[in-house]
Design a protein around this motif. Sequence first.
Motif, mmCIF file in Angstrom:
data_model
loop_
_atom_site.group_PDB
_atom_site.id
_atom_site.type_symbol
_atom_site.label_atom_id
_atom_site.label_comp_id
_atom_site.label_asym_id
_atom_site.label_seq_id
_atom_site.Cartn_x
_atom_site.Cartn_y
_atom_site.Cartn_z
ATOM 1 N N ALA A 127 0.937 -1.128 0.189
ATOM 2 C CA ALA A 127 -0.055 0.136 -0.076
ATOM 3 C C ALA A 127 0.887 1.253 -0.099
ATOM 4 O O ALA A 127 0.684 2.138 -0.642
ATOM 5 N N MET B 259 2.350 1.753 -3.314
ATOM 6 C CA MET B 259 1.324 2.133 -4.449
ATOM 7 C C MET B 259 1.131 4.023 -4.035
ATOM 8 O O MET B 259 0.696 4.390 -5.054
ATOM 9 N N ARG B 260 1.008 3.988 -2.990
ATOM 10 C CA ARG B 260 0.885 5.544 -2.705
ATOM 11 C C ARG B 260 1.977 6.329 -3.075
ATOM 12 O O ARG B 260 1.716 7.153 -3.577
ATOM 13 N N LYS C 32 -0.937 6.757 -6.691
ATOM 14 C CA LYS C 32 -2.324 6.283 -6.712
ATOM 15 C C LYS C 32 -3.170 6.821 -5.339
ATOM 16 O O LYS C 32 -2.623 7.071 -4.542
ATOM 17 N N ILE D 128 -6.409 2.472 -4.130
ATOM 18 C CA ILE D 128 -5.416 1.316 -3.391
ATOM 19 C C ILE D 128 -6.278 0.574 -2.527
ATOM 20 O O ILE D 128 -6.040 -0.559 -2.481
ATOM 21 N N GLU E 132 -8.186 -2.104 -4.687
ATOM 22 C CA GLU E 132 -7.352 -3.141 -5.162
ATOM 23 C C GLU E 132 -6.795 -4.115 -3.872
ATOM 24 O O GLU E 132 -6.580 -5.421 -4.077
ATOM 25 N N VAL F 218 -5.600 2.772 4.687
ATOM 26 C CA VAL F 218 -4.541 3.168 3.534
ATOM 27 C C VAL F 218 -3.972 4.530 4.154
ATOM 28 O O VAL F 218 -2.709 4.615 4.123
#
Length: 79
Positions: free
Chosen positions: A32, A35-36, A40, A45, A48, A56
């Motif tokens: 996570a 991805m951040r 995103k 996130i 997904e 998150v």
Amino acid sequence: MKVRIVKTNLQGLPVGESHHYTRYPDSLVERAKAMRAEGKTLRVIAAELGVSHTIVHQWSAGLRRRPAIRVIARRVRSE
């Protein structure tokens, strides 16, 4: 007796997957955060990974799941 490796904070308290109330594995938290860092949004996130956007945010802002300071070995009674 068995020996178990435990991630702890500065006070010696278990953190991350070593804590007995952990819901999500460390690998999911790191995914996570990555991805951040890619840019995103929180909601994308969360969708997904199947978690709430609030958790998150807390992971990415460092409000939850602070990094372990040290790793120690603890003896555990074998059954």
